[in-house]
Scaffold this motif. Structure first.
Motif, PDB file in Angstrom:
ATOM      1  N   GLY A  60       0.803  -1.222   0.000  1.00  0.00           N
ATOM      2  CA  GLY A  60       0.000   0.000   0.000  1.00  0.00           C
ATOM      3  C   GLY A  60       0.835   1.270   0.000  1.00  0.00           C
ATOM      4  O   GLY A  60       0.410   2.303  -0.505  1.00  0.00           O
ATOM      5  N   VAL A  61       2.038   1.197   0.563  1.00  0.00           N
ATOM      6  CA  VAL A  61       2.942   2.350   0.567  1.00  0.00           C
ATOM      7  C   VAL A  61       3.450   2.623  -0.848  1.00  0.00           C
ATOM      8  O   VAL A  61       3.503   3.767  -1.296  1.00  0.00           O
ATOM      9  N   HIS A  62       3.802   1.559  -1.561  1.00  0.00           N
ATOM     10  CA  HIS A  62       4.413   1.701  -2.881  1.00  0.00           C
ATOM     11  C   HIS A  62       3.401   1.774  -4.022  1.00  0.00           C
ATOM     12  O   HIS A  62       3.685   2.394  -5.047  1.00  0.00           O
ATOM     13  N   PHE A  63       2.246   1.140  -3.842  1.00  0.00           N
ATOM     14  CA  PHE A  63       1.223   1.085  -4.888  1.00  0.00           C
ATOM     15  C   PHE A  63      -0.148   1.362  -4.260  1.00  0.00           C
ATOM     16  O   PHE A  63      -0.991   0.469  -4.170  1.00  0.00           O
ATOM     17  N   PRO A  64      -0.396   2.596  -3.820  1.00  0.00           N
ATOM     18  CA  PRO A  64      -1.619   2.894  -3.072  1.00  0.00           C
ATOM     19  C   PRO A  64      -2.894   2.642  -3.891  1.00  0.00           C
ATOM     20  O   PRO A  64      -2.943   2.907  -5.089  1.00  0.00           O
ATOM     21  N   ASN A  65      -3.909   2.143  -3.174  1.00  0.00           N
ATOM     22  CA  ASN A  65      -5.155   1.803  -3.856  1.00  0.00           C
ATOM     23  C   ASN A  65      -6.026   3.014  -4.182  1.00  0.00           C
ATOM     24  O   ASN A  65      -7.121   2.865  -4.713  1.00  0.00           O
ATOM     25  N   ASN A  66      -5.538   4.198  -3.899  1.00  0.00           N
ATOM     26  CA  ASN A  66      -6.254   5.412  -4.316  1.00  0.00           C
ATOM     27  C   ASN A  66      -5.518   6.137  -5.447  1.00  0.00           C
ATOM     28  O   ASN A  66      -5.885   7.237  -5.817  1.00  0.00           O
ATOM     29  N   ASP A  67      -4.495   5.506  -5.986  1.00  0.00           N
ATOM     30  CA  ASP A  67      -3.723   6.080  -7.091  1.00  0.00           C
ATOM     31  C   ASP A  67      -4.252   5.520  -8.411  1.00  0.00           C
ATOM     32  O   ASP A  67      -4.206   4.312  -8.632  1.00  0.00           O
TER      33      ASP A  67
END
Length: 159
Positions: A60-67
């Motif tokens: 979630g830090v590297h590939f956030p689900n709001n991006d």
């Protein structure tokens, strides 16, 4: 020699109208996993294990689900990018041990393709990727076929 161990876990709900991706392989099923990306629980748990081994946070830090860049993204891409982070830190993957937890579908016949896919991305031998599966004996949300879960443990070695 310096070794690092990491563990990862991921859960996703089942949903109608979605493809089911596990270990980078499309699995025929009447439901798929719900998520911002393709919701591949096995690859996500492996990413978290890799990141955790080097204290680099989580998926979630590297590939956030709001991006929006990661909306419906193929999780094989996320795994490739995670491996690049590990490589930049001077480590290589030694092996992976993973467990899938789901009532259905049965995945045994898909395991060799999953091993080949994952090993190819990580640059290791197929035999260095262990993928096991279990059910919850129909207990809980997974037993009711509301979702699925994966756990992974990785061993890294300093180059």
């Amino acid at each position: 020699m310096s070794y690092r161990i990491g563990s990862g876990i991921d859960f996703h709900q089942f949903a109608e109208g979605r493809d089911l991706w596990i270990g980078g392989v499309k699995i025929p099923h009447h439901q798929g996993a719900l998520g911002h990306s393709d919701a591949d629980v096995l690859l996500h748990s492996i990413c978290d294990a890799l990141l955790g081994a080097l204290s680099l946070g989580d998926i979630g830090v590297h590939f956030p689900n709001n991006d929006p860049r990661y909306k419906d993204i193929d999780s094989k891409i996320l795994l490739k990018e995670t491996v690049e982070l590990i490589t930049e830190k001077g480590y290589v993957v030694v092996n992976i041990d993973s467990t899938l937890c789901l009532q259905e579908p049965k995945i045994k016949k898909f395991v060799p393709a999953m091993q080949e896919t994952i090993a190819g991305i990580l640059g290791i031998a197929n035999g260095d990727v262990s993928i096991k599966a279990t059910t919850t004996e129909e207990m809980g949300a997974i037993g009711r076929q509301e979702g699925l879960m994966a756990m992974a443990t990785v061993l890294l070695q300093k180059k």
